[in-house]
Design a protein around this motif. Structure first.
Motif, PDB file in Angstrom:
ATOM      1  N   MET A  14       1.115  -0.833  -0.325  1.00  0.00           N
ATOM      2  CA  MET A  14      -0.056  -0.076  -0.298  1.00  0.00           C
ATOM      3  C   MET A  14       0.794   1.669  -0.177  1.00  0.00           C
ATOM      4  SD  MET A  14      -3.080  -0.716   2.675  1.00  0.00           S
ATOM      5  CE  MET A  14      -1.946  -1.614   4.048  1.00  0.00           C
ATOM      6  N   ILE A  15       0.256   2.328  -0.837  1.00  0.00           N
ATOM      7  CA  ILE A  15       0.679   3.598  -0.845  1.00  0.00           C
ATOM      8  C   ILE A  15       0.131   3.846   0.330  1.00  0.00           C
ATOM      9  CG2 ILE A  15       1.271   5.679  -1.603  1.00  0.00           C
ATOM     10  CD1 ILE A  15       0.708   3.828  -4.257  1.00  0.00           C
ATOM     11  N   GLY A  65      -5.688  10.595   6.815  1.00  0.00           N
ATOM     12  CA  GLY A  65      -5.388   9.585   6.389  1.00  0.00           C
ATOM     13  C   GLY A  65      -5.602   8.684   4.823  1.00  0.00           C
ATOM     14  N   CYS A  66      -4.981   7.985   4.392  1.00  0.00           N
ATOM     15  CA  CYS A  66      -5.491   7.567   3.478  1.00  0.00           C
ATOM     16  C   CYS A  66      -4.386   6.487   2.755  1.00  0.00           C
ATOM     17  CB  CYS A  66      -6.032   8.008   1.930  1.00  0.00           C
ATOM     18  SG  CYS A  66      -4.931   9.112   1.458  1.00  0.00           S
ATOM     19  N   ASN A  67      -5.317   5.142   2.669  1.00  0.00           N
ATOM     20  CA  ASN A  67      -4.267   4.162   2.048  1.00  0.00           C
ATOM     21  C   ASN A  67      -4.451   3.505   0.873  1.00  0.00           C
ATOM     22  OD1 ASN A  67      -2.695   4.155   4.258  1.00  0.00           O
ATOM     23  ND2 ASN A  67      -3.878   1.960   5.021  1.00  0.00           N
ATOM     24  N   THR A  68      -3.970   3.709  -0.650  1.00  0.00           N
ATOM     25  CA  THR A  68      -4.077   3.507  -1.781  1.00  0.00           C
ATOM     26  C   THR A  68      -3.402   1.585  -1.810  1.00  0.00           C
ATOM     27  OG1 THR A  68      -4.231   5.601  -2.730  1.00  0.00           O
ATOM     28  CG2 THR A  68      -3.780   3.831  -3.857  1.00  0.00           C
ATOM     29  N   GLY A  69      -3.839   0.538  -2.932  1.00  0.00           N
ATOM     30  CA  GLY A  69      -3.686  -0.022  -3.341  1.00  0.00           C
ATOM     31  C   GLY A  69      -2.486   0.677  -4.529  1.00  0.00           C
ATOM     32  N   HIS A  70      -1.044  -0.305  -4.394  1.00  0.00           N
ATOM     33  CA  HIS A  70       0.223  -0.445  -5.119  1.00  0.00           C
ATOM     34  C   HIS A  70       0.087  -0.646  -6.554  1.00  0.00           C
ATOM     35  CE1 HIS A  70       4.134   0.027  -6.515  1.00  0.00           C
ATOM     36  NE2 HIS A  70       4.293  -0.657  -6.817  1.00  0.00           N
ATOM     37  N   ARG A  71      -1.034  -1.180  -6.682  1.00  0.00           N
ATOM     38  CA  ARG A  71      -1.360  -1.930  -8.193  1.00  0.00           C
ATOM     39  C   ARG A  71      -2.192  -1.636  -8.830  1.00  0.00           C
ATOM     40  NH1 ARG A  71       0.658  -7.346  -5.007  1.00  0.00           N
ATOM     41  NH2 ARG A  71       2.111  -7.832  -6.184  1.00  0.00           N
ATOM     42  N   THR A  72      -2.904  -0.845  -8.316  1.00  0.00           N
ATOM     43  CA  THR A  72      -4.605  -0.801  -8.685  1.00  0.00           C
ATOM     44  C   THR A  72      -4.433   0.776  -8.667  1.00  0.00           C
ATOM     45  OG1 THR A  72      -5.468  -0.821  -6.815  1.00  0.00           O
ATOM     46  CG2 THR A  72      -5.796  -2.810  -7.880  1.00  0.00           C
ATOM     47  N   LYS A  73      -3.945   0.886  -7.728  1.00  0.00           N
ATOM     48  CA  LYS A  73      -3.938   2.787  -7.564  1.00  0.00           C
ATOM     49  C   LYS A  73      -5.586   3.650  -7.124  1.00  0.00           C
ATOM     50  CE  LYS A  73       0.496   3.340  -9.126  1.00  0.00           C
ATOM     51  NZ  LYS A  73       1.310   1.748  -9.005  1.00  0.00           N
TER      52      LYS A  73
END
Length: 103
Positions: free
Chosen positions: A27-28, A49-57
């Motif tokens: 995660m980013i 605060g947020c978490n973004t998936g590395h593969r799907t963005k």
């Protein structure tokens, strides 16, 4: 967010990023906090605060902290009860601890 997490999980499984069948998702992580500093330290009223998936963005999680609600503050300044409303104040800790407490 649930669909994005399912997609991120599927891609991790397909890539073999697992241990004992449990997918590992990269995660980013990012966040932002409004900071006022006029020589008196800082007093955060809101943060995210947020978490973004590395593969799907795609967004997997978002957490928002608010120490202020205009409706409640207005009622308090008039020494009245706040009317029924959707109150977004969800944090009462110190401003300093808000950044660490994004869960």
């Amino acid at each position: 967010m649930k669909k994005a997490a399912d997609e991120e999980r599927k891609l991790a499984m397909e890539a073999g990023d697992t241990e004992e069948g449990i997918p590992f998702i990269t995660m980013i992580v990012g966040g932002g906090w409004a900071r006022h500093s006029y020589g008196h330290g800082f007093s955060l009223l809101s943060g995210v605060g947020c978490n973004t998936g590395h593969r799907t963005k795609k967004l997997l999680y978002i957490g928002v902290k608010n120490k202020f609600c205009f409706v409640c503050a207005n009622a308090k300044s008039r020494n009245t009860d706040a009317p029924t409303h959707v109150c977004f104040k969800n944090y009462t800790g110190s401003s300093f601890s808000m950044e660490q407490d994004t869960q």
